[in-house]
Design a protein around this motif. Structure first.
Motif, PDB file in Angstrom:
ATOM      1  N   VAL A   1     -79.562  46.114  25.041  1.00 49.95           N
ATOM      2  CA  VAL A   1     -78.721  46.314  23.992  1.00 49.95           C
ATOM      3  C   VAL A   1     -77.676  44.872  23.028  1.00 49.95           C
ATOM      4  O   VAL A   1     -77.567  44.057  23.651  1.00 49.95           O
ATOM      5  CB  VAL A   1     -77.332  46.717  24.600  1.00 49.95           C
ATOM      6  N   VAL A   2     -78.193  44.852  22.142  1.00 46.93           N
ATOM      7  CA  VAL A   2     -76.903  43.971  20.673  1.00 46.93           C
ATOM      8  C   VAL A   2     -76.151  44.443  21.320  1.00 46.93           C
ATOM      9  O   VAL A   2     -75.988  45.839  20.136  1.00 46.93           O
ATOM     10  CB  VAL A   2     -78.329  44.109  19.222  1.00 46.93           C
ATOM     11  N   GLY A   3     -74.710  43.966  20.909  1.00 48.79           N
ATOM     12  CA  GLY A   3     -73.373  44.629  20.897  1.00 48.79           C
ATOM     13  C   GLY A   3     -72.648  44.209  20.003  1.00 48.79           C
ATOM     14  O   GLY A   3     -73.475  43.531  18.882  1.00 48.79           O
ATOM     15  N   GLY A   4     -72.066  44.227  19.331  1.00 49.21           N
ATOM     16  CA  GLY A   4     -71.637  44.772  17.848  1.00 49.21           C
ATOM     17  C   GLY A   4     -71.273  42.788  17.546  1.00 49.21           C
ATOM     18  O   GLY A   4     -71.325  42.580  16.559  1.00 49.21           O
ATOM     19  N   SER A   5     -71.290  42.033  18.138  1.00 48.38           N
ATOM     20  CA  SER A   5     -71.287  40.573  17.807  1.00 48.38           C
ATOM     21  C   SER A   5     -72.675  40.086  17.991  1.00 48.38           C
ATOM     22  O   SER A   5     -72.732  38.628  16.819  1.00 48.38           O
ATOM     23  CB  SER A   5     -70.315  39.525  19.352  1.00 48.38           C
TER      24      SER A   5
END
Length: 149
Positions: A79-83
């Motif tokens: 999962v690519v996080g918001g940052s």
């Protein structure tokens, strides 16, 4: 393997899955709440999962979840996080290496999931998870790089 989520969360994911199989819609309606049923799911998601629900829906909208599968049957979710940080999550043991999971879920016991694991569950329920095949060797390398919080 039996899930570690409470029955209400499991039922919510089943209802979302059924609804989106029938309507073939992407999760945007959960955010916009165009119909009473969508509003019901949006409210239920926030009630069951707290503030991370909307953040998880943002990750779903951004197609941030990829399921990695190896020939031996192992699965991991990235999962690519918001940052922009890439987190490798495991549903089989209900784990994410992000700081929020370590603090909120494990240490304080104030939440069921972090936004990354919730995004994985939502993508699975709505069949919008990106799929990628990796070799058993690549999966082993991935697993050996995953660190505990």
């Amino acid at each position: 393997m039996r899930s570690v989520l409470p029955a209400v969360a499991e039922q919510l994911f089943r209802d979302i899955q059924k609804t989106y199989q029938e309507t073939s819609q992407i999760p945007n309606d959960l955010l916009i709440a165009l119909t009473p049923k969508d509003l019901q799911y949006s409210i239920m998601l926030r009630f069951v999962f707290g503030p991370c629900a909307l953040q998880a829906l943002d990750l779903v909208d951004q197609h941030s979840v990829t399921c990695l599968s190896s020939p031996s049957g192992r699965k991991a979710f990235q999962v690519v996080g918001g940052s922009g940080t890439l987190y490798t999550c495991f549903l089989s043991c209900h784990y994410c290496p992000c700081p929020a999971f370590a603090y909120t879920v494990l240490r304080r016991n104030e939440g069921l999931l972090c936004k990354h694991i919730l995004a994985v569950y939502l993508c699975q329920a709505m069949a919008v998870t990106q799929q990628e095949s990796v070799s058993d060797q690549q999966m082993s390398i991935l697993l050996s790089r995953t660190s505990a919080p």
